[in-house]
Design a protein around this motif. Sequence first.
Motif, PDB file in Angstrom:
ATOM      1  N   LEU A   1       0.876  -1.175   0.000  1.00 40.67           N
ATOM      2  CA  LEU A   1       0.000   0.000   0.000  1.00 40.67           C
ATOM      3  C   LEU A   1       0.908   1.218   0.000  1.00 40.67           C
ATOM      4  O   LEU A   1       1.673   1.428   0.949  1.00 40.67           O
ATOM      5  CB  LEU A   1      -0.910  -0.002   1.235  1.00 40.67           C
ATOM      6  CG  LEU A   1      -1.740  -1.275   1.478  1.00 40.67           C
ATOM      7  CD1 LEU A   1      -2.566  -1.121   2.744  1.00 40.67           C
ATOM      8  CD2 LEU A   1      -2.630  -1.566   0.290  1.00 40.67           C
ATOM      9  N   ILE A   2       0.836   2.005  -1.073  1.00 40.08           N
ATOM     10  CA  ILE A   2       1.730   3.147  -1.249  1.00 40.08           C
ATOM     11  C   ILE A   2       0.896   4.415  -1.177  1.00 40.08           C
ATOM     12  O   ILE A   2      -0.109   4.552  -1.892  1.00 40.08           O
ATOM     13  CB  ILE A   2       2.470   3.053  -2.598  1.00 40.08           C
ATOM     14  CG1 ILE A   2       3.210   1.711  -2.698  1.00 40.08           C
ATOM     15  CG2 ILE A   2       3.431   4.215  -2.766  1.00 40.08           C
ATOM     16  CD1 ILE A   2       3.760   1.407  -4.077  1.00 40.08           C
ATOM     17  N   PHE A   3       1.302   5.361  -0.332  1.00 40.75           N
ATOM     18  CA  PHE A   3       0.560   6.595  -0.131  1.00 40.75           C
ATOM     19  C   PHE A   3       1.364   7.770  -0.671  1.00 40.75           C
ATOM     20  O   PHE A   3       2.599   7.722  -0.738  1.00 40.75           O
ATOM     21  CB  PHE A   3       0.240   6.787   1.351  1.00 40.75           C
ATOM     22  CG  PHE A   3      -0.637   5.707   1.921  1.00 40.75           C
ATOM     23  CD1 PHE A   3      -2.017   5.826   1.903  1.00 40.75           C
ATOM     24  CD2 PHE A   3      -0.079   4.548   2.456  1.00 40.75           C
ATOM     25  CE1 PHE A   3      -2.830   4.827   2.412  1.00 40.75           C
ATOM     26  CE2 PHE A   3      -0.885   3.542   2.976  1.00 40.75           C
ATOM     27  CZ  PHE A   3      -2.263   3.689   2.943  1.00 40.75           C
ATOM     28  N   VAL A   4       0.645   8.828  -1.045  1.00 41.44           N
ATOM     29  CA  VAL A   4       1.286   9.982  -1.669  1.00 41.44           C
ATOM     30  C   VAL A   4       2.296  10.640  -0.724  1.00 41.44           C
ATOM     31  O   VAL A   4       3.262  11.266  -1.169  1.00 41.44           O
ATOM     32  CB  VAL A   4       0.208  11.005  -2.117  1.00 41.44           C
ATOM     33  CG1 VAL A   4      -0.497  11.615  -0.913  1.00 41.44           C
ATOM     34  CG2 VAL A   4       0.809  12.085  -2.989  1.00 41.44           C
ATOM     35  N   SER A   5       2.132  10.487   0.574  1.00 42.55           N
ATOM     36  CA  SER A   5       3.038  11.085   1.550  1.00 42.55           C
ATOM     37  C   SER A   5       4.401  10.402   1.593  1.00 42.55           C
ATOM     38  O   SER A   5       5.340  10.941   2.174  1.00 42.55           O
ATOM     39  CB  SER A   5       2.407  11.026   2.941  1.00 42.55           C
ATOM     40  OG  SER A   5       2.214   9.678   3.330  1.00 42.55           O
TER      41      SER A   5
END
Length: 251
Positions: free
Chosen positions: A170-174
């Motif tokens: 799960l990759i987040f923009v932050s």
Amino acid sequence: MESAEGAKEVVVAQDKPDGVQQGGSGIVPTLQNVVATINLGCKGLDLKQIALHARNAEYNPKRFAAVIMRIREPKSTALIFSSGKMVCTGSKSEEDARNAARKFARILQKLGNPVSFKEFKIQNMVGSCDVKFPIRLEGLATSHSMFCSYEPELFPGLIYRMQQPKIVLLIFVSGKVVLTGAKTRMEINTAFENIYPVLQEYKKGSGIALPKPVAPAPAAEQVAADGDAQKTDQVPPNLGAPSATQEKQAS
């Protein structure tokens, strides 16, 4: 000097858990949860009796067909089924998961259940880390569409399904990354080292052409003044002066 250096090497080796190897990224994912299963070798457990006599245990068969038992050290939660199967979750390392499972088995033994400790197996490990820079998830989802699922209206993170090792990220923009589905710590580290160059490629602010500055539009007053000046320039120079014929008639 040699003894001091040797001692330093020993200390460093002891600080790193087994299976932890720092790769080229310089970042080691931190384990957040370890899920393990155990066979207690005892079918037909009386779950109601266990819930009544054990501390920190709850049992509601209408909601869930297992006793939920918790311990504080190591912090862990067990799901105990009447079939003799047990699931341990909430541990932060493989060793803590094994120690917690043994403690749960010992508690059941003290309550008079003839349980044993067999077939301990880690089913899932969850790790997380922070790459310390924002990521362009739209570009990543477009270029790796075979492995990615990104629907920001439903979930803010990009779901990346890696094939080798078989890990879900799960990759987040932050820049936060969560890795799940691993059976060993090495799989988590390998998956992160595989994805790190890709994340660097889609780092926000890299390889993006900035738009050229646009000159501000002239004000309305300036446009009107320029138009009047242009009209004045177009007036003939002799306009308003008497012609030669008019001068003769006047004389």
